[in-house]
Design an enzyme around this catalytic site. Structure first.
Site, PDB file in Angstrom:
ATOM      1  N   VAL A 163       3.530  -4.470   0.095  1.00 25.94           N
ATOM      2  CA  VAL A 163       2.862  -5.773   0.095  1.00 25.94           C
ATOM      3  C   VAL A 163       2.187  -5.966   1.445  1.00 25.94           C
ATOM      4  CG1 VAL A 163       3.149  -8.278  -0.103  1.00 25.94           C
ATOM      5  CG2 VAL A 163       4.521  -6.754  -1.539  1.00 25.94           C
ATOM      6  N   GLY A 181       3.207  -6.921   6.719  1.00 24.16           N
ATOM      7  CA  GLY A 181       3.333  -6.105   5.518  1.00 24.16           C
ATOM      8  C   GLY A 181       4.771  -5.661   5.352  1.00 24.16           C
ATOM      9  N   LYS A 182       5.072  -5.047   4.250  1.00 22.02           N
ATOM     10  CA  LYS A 182       6.428  -4.508   4.037  1.00 22.02           C
ATOM     11  C   LYS A 182       6.376  -3.567   2.845  1.00 22.02           C
ATOM     12  CE  LYS A 182      10.616  -5.399   5.769  1.00 22.02           C
ATOM     13  NZ  LYS A 182      10.922  -5.934   7.112  1.00 22.02           N
ATOM     14  N   SER A 183       7.311  -2.611   2.832  1.00 22.87           N
ATOM     15  CA  SER A 183       7.435  -1.729   1.662  1.00 22.87           C
ATOM     16  C   SER A 183       8.843  -1.808   1.125  1.00 22.87           C
ATOM     17  CB  SER A 183       7.215  -0.265   2.038  1.00 22.87           C
ATOM     18  OG  SER A 183       6.026  -0.095   2.727  1.00 22.87           O
TER      19      SER A 183
END
Ligand code: GLU
Length: 421
Positions: A63, A108-110
């Site tokens: 995201v 952001g992040k995963s």
């Protein structure tokens, strides 16, 4: 965008809503509303072939919440429970964290839906390489730059960089595609301990501001992973007394102080606090409510809620984890005069040092551990003071003050950029 019912996302949005009310006179509501949603959510279905010879189906997410200030930055969470909405909440939080601590990144992040404890080192490497190949279009120094988060570590970041160098056909990458790497591959000294150290520094500032200091302060730490264990070590080094710790297996408490060095040695050997042979074993819930000066939740989200906030004895909550306190609990803690060092400040040491790593790698420079720590310590102290002073002058709870400052920076960036038709 359709959302499910993630508690983490609900909390992130509640925190956002409280802060956006404070900015409603300064910025138009449509601009603020834009930040309530992420810019992009990507879903991947990975199909790595593990050492059992089988192809496994594994979901992964990236995201990008906002890139108003710079490329999206944020770690990769590997957990069997992580969802796209959780990752959305965490990406949103990264936007505020980067904006508050003052690094030129967006959020952001995963997420990778797998249990890292059940994977052999080889299978984990295969999974990380599969994620990197599949997300190759998203990972880039100017788009999204991952780092470790729960369930991932330095070794994994090394494999990400190697997968990308391999695909480029170069010995290394031009610019920083990932941070938190092994030092030998372009990582930076001090990154591994940065988040835990930042937790300690902000706690020290809070204790000094409230009167008293770190010397002899009684600390309970929930979580004994990279952040919690790192913080425990630094707390002791600087003269505090760690009276309670927990990991997924065990919670222990000793009013006279635990021997942290011995706990670390035990965990290095057994991977668990169980059987450490120190203190009194208590339940995980009870640990949070034991007598102490500082409670540092350094594990996972939603640990301090309306169910236990009334009984927390700490006078300071130092949020090493992302989102450990629910918005309802915040109201109770605030009424009771408990001082909360909000996550976007308290655990921002990690991303601050990631920024130094990014800069170092992009400029092909080298930074010493001493330089890194001097810069980080100063930044943590300055930002603590900014949040504390803002909370005081605007008569706000500290989380709202931090969110206000962060959101104001992101909105200012959006205004400065202007709008594309
Ligand atoms: N995962 C860490 C965080 O939540 C670090 C992120 C980074 O360094 O990019 O802040």
């Amino acid at each position: 965008m359709k959302y499910g019912n993630s508690t983490m996302l609900a909390s992130a949005r509640a925190n956002f809503d409280r802060a956006s009310v404070l900015l409603s006179d300064e910025f138009p509501s449509d601009l603020l509303q834009k930040l309530r949603h992420p810019k992009e959510r990507s879903e991947f279905r990975l199909a790595p072939q593990f050492s059992d010879g089988k192809i496994h189906s594994i979901d992964a997410f990236i995201v990008r919440h906002s890139d108003a200030i710079g490329p999206c930055k944020g770690g990769i969470r590997m957990s069997p429970m992580v969802t796209l909405d959780d990752v959305t909440a965490l990406a949103m939080e990264m936007t505020w964290k980067c904006a508050l601590i003052g690094v030129p990144f967006g959020g952001g992040k995963s997420g990778i839906v797998a249990d890292p404890l059940k994977l052999s080192p080889d299978d984990k490497q295969t999974l990380i390489r599969s994620f990197t190949r599949n997300a190759r279009g998203n990972i880039h120094p100017l788009i999204y730059v991952p780092a470790p988060d729960m369930g991932t570590n330095e070794r994994d970041m090394g494999h990400i960089k190697d997968t990308i160098s391999y695909s480029l056909g170069c010995a290394t990458t031009q610019g920083s595609y990932v941070t938190g790497k092994p030092i030998i591959m372009g990582g930076i000294p001090g990154r591994r301990e940065a988040t835990g150290r930042g937790v300690v520094l902000s706690t020290m500032e809070a204790l000094t501001t409230l009167g008293g200091g770190l010397k002899g302060a009684r600390i309970i730490i929930q979580g004994f992973g990279n952040v919690g264990a790192g913080a425990a070590e630094t707390f002791v080094e600087l003269g505090a007394k760690v009276v309670g710790v927990s990991d997924v297996d065990e919670a222990i408490y000793d009013a006279n102080g635990l021997n942290v060095a011995a706990l670390l040695a035990h965990v290095r050997k057994t991977n668990s606090l169980r059987g450490a042979g120190q203190g009194q074993v208590v339940s995980h819930d009870a640990l949070l409510e034991m007598p102490c000066d500082v409670l540092a939740p350094c594990a996972t989200a939603n640990q301090i809620t309306s169910k236990n906030a009334e009984r927390i004895q700490a006078k300071i909550i130092a949020e090493g984890a992302n989102g450990p306190t629910s918005p309802d609990a915040d109201v109770i803690l605030n009424q009771r005069g408990v001082y909360v060092i909000p996550d976007i400040l308290c655990n921002a040491g990690g991303v601050f040092v990631s920024y130094l790593e990014y800069t170092q790698e992009t400029q092909q420079e080298q930074m010493s551990r001493e330089e890194v720590l001097i810069r980080m310590d100063k930044r943590m102290k300055d930002k603590f003071k900014l949040v504390h002073d803002t909370a005081k002058s605007r008569k706000l709870p500290t989380r709202e003050a931090a969110m206000y400052l962060a959101l104001r920076n992101v909105c200012s960036a959006l205004i400065a950029r202007g709008a594309l038709p």
